[in-house]
Design a protein around this motif. Sequence first.
Motif, PDB file in Angstrom:
ATOM      1  N   ALA A  25       1.138  -6.135   1.007  1.00 54.21           N
ATOM      2  CA  ALA A  25       0.056  -6.710   2.277  1.00 54.21           C
ATOM      3  C   ALA A  25      -1.078  -7.263   1.476  1.00 54.21           C
ATOM      4  O   ALA A  25      -2.119  -7.851   2.014  1.00 54.21           O
ATOM      5  CB  ALA A  25      -0.155  -5.685   3.379  1.00 54.21           C
TER       6      ALA A  25
ATOM      7  N   ALA B  18      -5.199  -4.589  -8.311  1.00 46.76           N
ATOM      8  CA  ALA B  18      -3.781  -4.472  -9.020  1.00 46.76           C
ATOM      9  C   ALA B  18      -2.719  -5.324  -8.149  1.00 46.76           C
ATOM     10  O   ALA B  18      -1.599  -5.485  -8.744  1.00 46.76           O
ATOM     11  CB  ALA B  18      -3.479  -3.151  -8.919  1.00 46.76           C
TER      12      ALA B  18
ATOM     13  N   HIS C 175     -13.588  10.167   4.575  1.00 45.49           N
ATOM     14  CA  HIS C 175     -12.672  11.185   4.979  1.00 45.49           C
ATOM     15  C   HIS C 175     -13.137  12.671   4.537  1.00 45.49           C
ATOM     16  O   HIS C 175     -12.495  13.209   3.581  1.00 45.49           O
ATOM     17  CB  HIS C 175     -11.157  10.904   4.430  1.00 45.49           C
ATOM     18  CG  HIS C 175     -11.020   9.388   4.475  1.00 45.49           C
ATOM     19  ND1 HIS C 175     -11.068   8.546   5.564  1.00 45.49           N
ATOM     20  CD2 HIS C 175     -10.383   8.570   3.635  1.00 45.49           C
ATOM     21  CE1 HIS C 175     -10.526   7.161   5.364  1.00 45.49           C
ATOM     22  NE2 HIS C 175     -10.359   7.429   4.322  1.00 45.49           N
TER      23      HIS C 175
ATOM     24  N   GLY D 296      -5.005  -3.829  -1.253  1.00 45.21           N
ATOM     25  CA  GLY D 296      -5.196  -3.141  -2.138  1.00 45.21           C
ATOM     26  C   GLY D 296      -6.640  -3.376  -2.599  1.00 45.21           C
ATOM     27  O   GLY D 296      -7.307  -4.367  -2.444  1.00 45.21           O
TER      28      GLY D 296
ATOM     29  N   GLY E 108      -4.135   7.482   1.293  1.00 41.85           N
ATOM     30  CA  GLY E 108      -4.183   8.817   1.872  1.00 41.85           C
ATOM     31  C   GLY E 108      -4.625   8.518   3.299  1.00 41.85           C
ATOM     32  O   GLY E 108      -3.934   8.876   4.257  1.00 41.85           O
ATOM     33  N   GLY E 109      -5.973   7.822   3.607  1.00 46.83           N
ATOM     34  CA  GLY E 109      -6.211   7.525   4.959  1.00 46.83           C
ATOM     35  C   GLY E 109      -7.132   8.530   5.645  1.00 46.83           C
ATOM     36  O   GLY E 109      -7.278   9.646   5.315  1.00 46.83           O
TER      37      GLY E 109
ATOM     38  N   GLN F 291       3.608  -7.444  -5.140  1.00 46.09           N
ATOM     39  CA  GLN F 291       2.583  -7.422  -3.891  1.00 46.09           C
ATOM     40  C   GLN F 291       3.005  -7.080  -2.548  1.00 46.09           C
ATOM     41  O   GLN F 291       4.321  -8.050  -2.163  1.00 46.09           O
ATOM     42  CB  GLN F 291       2.022  -8.817  -3.830  1.00 46.09           C
ATOM     43  CG  GLN F 291       0.764  -8.813  -3.092  1.00 46.09           C
ATOM     44  CD  GLN F 291      -0.244 -10.214  -3.150  1.00 46.09           C
ATOM     45  OE1 GLN F 291       0.113 -11.104  -2.132  1.00 46.09           O
ATOM     46  NE2 GLN F 291      -0.596 -10.682  -3.883  1.00 46.09           N
TER      47      GLN F 291
ATOM     48  N   ALA G 223      -6.372  -0.896   7.512  1.00 45.81           N
ATOM     49  CA  ALA G 223      -5.687  -2.023   7.013  1.00 45.81           C
ATOM     50  C   ALA G 223      -4.263  -1.712   7.564  1.00 45.81           C
ATOM     51  O   ALA G 223      -3.637  -0.950   8.366  1.00 45.81           O
ATOM     52  CB  ALA G 223      -5.721  -2.093   5.577  1.00 45.81           C
TER      53      ALA G 223
ATOM     54  N   LEU H  15      -5.067   4.154   8.623  1.00 43.25           N
ATOM     55  CA  LEU H  15      -6.243   3.269   7.893  1.00 43.25           C
ATOM     56  C   LEU H  15      -6.688   2.326   8.603  1.00 43.25           C
ATOM     57  O   LEU H  15      -6.022   1.771   9.627  1.00 43.25           O
ATOM     58  CB  LEU H  15      -5.974   3.308   6.449  1.00 43.25           C
ATOM     59  CG  LEU H  15      -4.696   2.254   6.082  1.00 43.25           C
ATOM     60  CD1 LEU H  15      -4.828   1.928   4.576  1.00 43.25           C
ATOM     61  CD2 LEU H  15      -3.408   2.883   6.533  1.00 43.25           C
TER      62      LEU H  15
ATOM     63  N   GLY I 177       3.017   0.605  -8.989  1.00 45.34           N
ATOM     64  CA  GLY I 177       3.927  -0.389  -9.412  1.00 45.34           C
ATOM     65  C   GLY I 177       4.343  -0.198 -10.944  1.00 45.34           C
ATOM     66  O   GLY I 177       5.510  -0.901 -11.303  1.00 45.34           O
TER      67      GLY I 177
ATOM     68  N   ALA J 122      -1.425  -2.203 -12.906  1.00 43.39           N
ATOM     69  CA  ALA J 122      -1.895  -0.970 -12.106  1.00 43.39           C
ATOM     70  C   ALA J 122      -2.353  -0.075 -13.439  1.00 43.39           C
ATOM     71  O   ALA J 122      -3.678   0.496 -13.277  1.00 43.39           O
ATOM     72  CB  ALA J 122      -0.882  -0.265 -11.523  1.00 43.39           C
TER      73      ALA J 122
ATOM     74  N   HIS K 114      -7.275   4.857  -3.629  1.00 42.22           N
ATOM     75  CA  HIS K 114      -6.917   3.557  -3.663  1.00 42.22           C
ATOM     76  C   HIS K 114      -6.172   3.194  -4.889  1.00 42.22           C
ATOM     77  O   HIS K 114      -5.920   1.833  -5.120  1.00 42.22           O
ATOM     78  CB  HIS K 114      -8.287   2.748  -3.692  1.00 42.22           C
ATOM     79  CG  HIS K 114      -9.034   2.806  -2.364  1.00 42.22           C
ATOM     80  ND1 HIS K 114     -10.287   2.465  -2.264  1.00 42.22           N
ATOM     81  CD2 HIS K 114      -8.666   3.206  -1.131  1.00 42.22           C
ATOM     82  CE1 HIS K 114     -10.521   2.575  -0.737  1.00 42.22           C
ATOM     83  NE2 HIS K 114      -9.639   2.958  -0.288  1.00 42.22           N
TER      84      HIS K 114
ATOM     85  N   PRO L 155      -1.121  -1.997   5.687  1.00 41.37           N
ATOM     86  CA  PRO L 155      -0.363  -2.009   4.428  1.00 41.37           C
ATOM     87  C   PRO L 155       1.138  -2.191   4.801  1.00 41.37           C
ATOM     88  O   PRO L 155       1.738  -1.780   5.529  1.00 41.37           O
ATOM     89  CB  PRO L 155      -0.663  -1.057   3.600  1.00 41.37           C
ATOM     90  CG  PRO L 155      -1.086   0.114   4.634  1.00 41.37           C
ATOM     91  CD  PRO L 155      -1.658  -0.768   5.883  1.00 41.37           C
ATOM     92  N   SER L 156       1.878  -2.625   3.478  1.00 43.65           N
ATOM     93  CA  SER L 156       3.295  -2.474   3.501  1.00 43.65           C
ATOM     94  C   SER L 156       3.899  -1.049   2.942  1.00 43.65           C
ATOM     95  O   SER L 156       2.829  -0.459   2.441  1.00 43.65           O
ATOM     96  CB  SER L 156       3.892  -3.453   2.694  1.00 43.65           C
ATOM     97  OG  SER L 156       3.501  -3.125   1.115  1.00 43.65           O
TER      98      SER L 156
ATOM     99  N   GLY M 262       8.188   0.862 -11.678  1.00 42.67           N
ATOM    100  CA  GLY M 262       9.286   0.350 -10.941  1.00 42.67           C
ATOM    101  C   GLY M 262       8.923  -0.232  -9.922  1.00 42.67           C
ATOM    102  O   GLY M 262       8.008  -0.080  -9.083  1.00 42.67           O
ATOM    103  N   ILE M 263       9.553  -1.382  -9.375  1.00 40.82           N
ATOM    104  CA  ILE M 263       9.328  -1.906  -7.999  1.00 40.82           C
ATOM    105  C   ILE M 263      10.091  -1.279  -7.030  1.00 40.82           C
ATOM    106  O   ILE M 263      11.414  -1.225  -6.858  1.00 40.82           O
ATOM    107  CB  ILE M 263       9.896  -3.350  -8.069  1.00 40.82           C
ATOM    108  CG1 ILE M 263       8.736  -4.068  -9.391  1.00 40.82           C
ATOM    109  CG2 ILE M 263       9.430  -4.222  -6.875  1.00 40.82           C
ATOM    110  CD1 ILE M 263       9.439  -5.253  -9.754  1.00 40.82           C
TER     111      ILE M 263
END
Length: 470
Positions: free
Chosen positions: A70, A77, A381, A73, A148-149, A68, A135, A133, A201, A466, A428, A137-138, A204-205
Amino acid sequence: MQYQDFLKRVDGRVAPRAIVPPAEWDPFVNGLRCAGGVPLAVLAPGSVDELRAIVRVCVEAGLPVVPQGANSGLVGASVPDASGRHVVLLTRRLGAVRQLAIADAVAVVEAGVRLSQLNFMLEPHRLQLGIDLGADPSIGGMIATNTGGSRMMRYGDMRRHVLGLEVVLADRDATMISNLRLTRKDNGRVGWAPLVSGAGGAMGIVTAAAIELDPLPQQSATMLMALGGIDAVPDLVIELRRALGEFLSACEIMSKAATEIALRHNPGLKNPFRDALPAQAMLVEVSSGLDRSAVDVEAVLLGATERLFAREAPGVEDALVVPPPVAWALRHAISDSLKMEGEVIGLDIGLPLAALPAFHAKAAAMLAADFPWLKLCDFGHCGDGGVHFNLVWPSGTGPAHRESARDDVRMRIYEAAVGVGGSFSAEHGLGPSNAAAFARFTPPDERQLTQGLRRIFDPWELLARALPPA
Ligand SMILES: Cc1cc2nc3c(=O)[nH]c(=O)nc-3n(C[C@H](O)[C@H](O)[C@H](O)COP(=O)(O)OP(=O)(O)OC[C@H]3O[C@@H](n4cnc5c(N)ncnc54)[C@H](O)[C@@H]3O)c2cc1C
């Protein structure tokens, strides 16, 4: 496994600070558009080594892991389910900017760095990560969801910006693989990083990434166009691309219903149009990395609009130059305002732009006939074919069996989108909210290939939220 047993397993392998006490779990277990879950544990590793130690414990015990960032999402997920088995792994303490290579316009950053933090650091260098966007996010979450945004038509998506990754696999050793690099040109290896981008995710992380940066605009101008309806959009986007060339950086649509709600819940915002709100408004942004002594983008925008009106561009009723903060405040107010009117069913549709009018007509007719209590409040968009075909379900209306009606309307809108060559998840990502659509619309051979690739990164399918299990 009980929480105390899990704590015994991590004891001595991570610092006490990495263990988030249950009293502080709330913000990490509730998603934005999904029911909250119950985790087994929540951990916030302070280093990649610590993260790997936690992954090893989870793999040994067969515990599913939910990375996880920020938690912004929108497909459910990033949070645990109700099973009480998920270990939520927060990346927020992986917050280092490891390298800023200004000459290369590349930043090497850890997964927990927020988009706003990165852009704040880059501003003095006249650089940015141009994805925009509503938000914050990280970087890891942006890679996992392939964000995308609003300015995707100018800058592309997150995958486009990833030059290399450092990723921890969910295998016994919690293997770390890394191809972090500053070079744009490197065909001396097989590129695996694009597979991780957009996999939520499941492959892999992400612990760090080398990100290609964009020039920071020195000026921008925005116009709000009043359109008679959605049918005008595809041709207008073609015209705007031709007329504005490389200066065009965003084209957003806002339906009358969505704009009305944003104005109702934000007294600080005013209707910018001379008359009543149009059926669809289009926000057009132009921007440039050059300053005004080289080019005046507002003059470019005005000149192009005058030429459009001289040729009586079909469907365009009015056009107003509005300061960028005013135009974007209205656009970004929509998402949160809709929530104040009832439950929001968010449908993140990607379409070939020419198919937008046909999709819209079909989906709107279906809603009116079969789901008359739902209010269509679409926006998004349109410059890149992305539409937030969001529906508001006012409280006290519609049938009591909400869940089946919600699933039904989702699937029927997705069918309409896929039927015209579109996508049920434009930007998303994948998650529990659209798992049924993934199973239904992804051809079996492609699903099989996806699962095969996933097992290379995550042999026991422990990074489970996910992608649905095989
Ligand atoms: C108001 C609002 C507006 C938005 N507008 C847009 C928009 O215009 N365009 C758009 O694309 N999205 C948009 N989003 C969605 C959202 O912001 C993005 O999906 C975001 O990029 C997710 O980043 P995050 O750090 O919040 O990730 P999280 O929500 O924490 O996680 C999202 C997914 O990524 C995984 N993940 C997180 N970190 C990692 C990691 N380090 N390694 C592996 N997997 C990881 C999670 O497990 C989960 O599957 C919007 C959201 C909000 C609330």
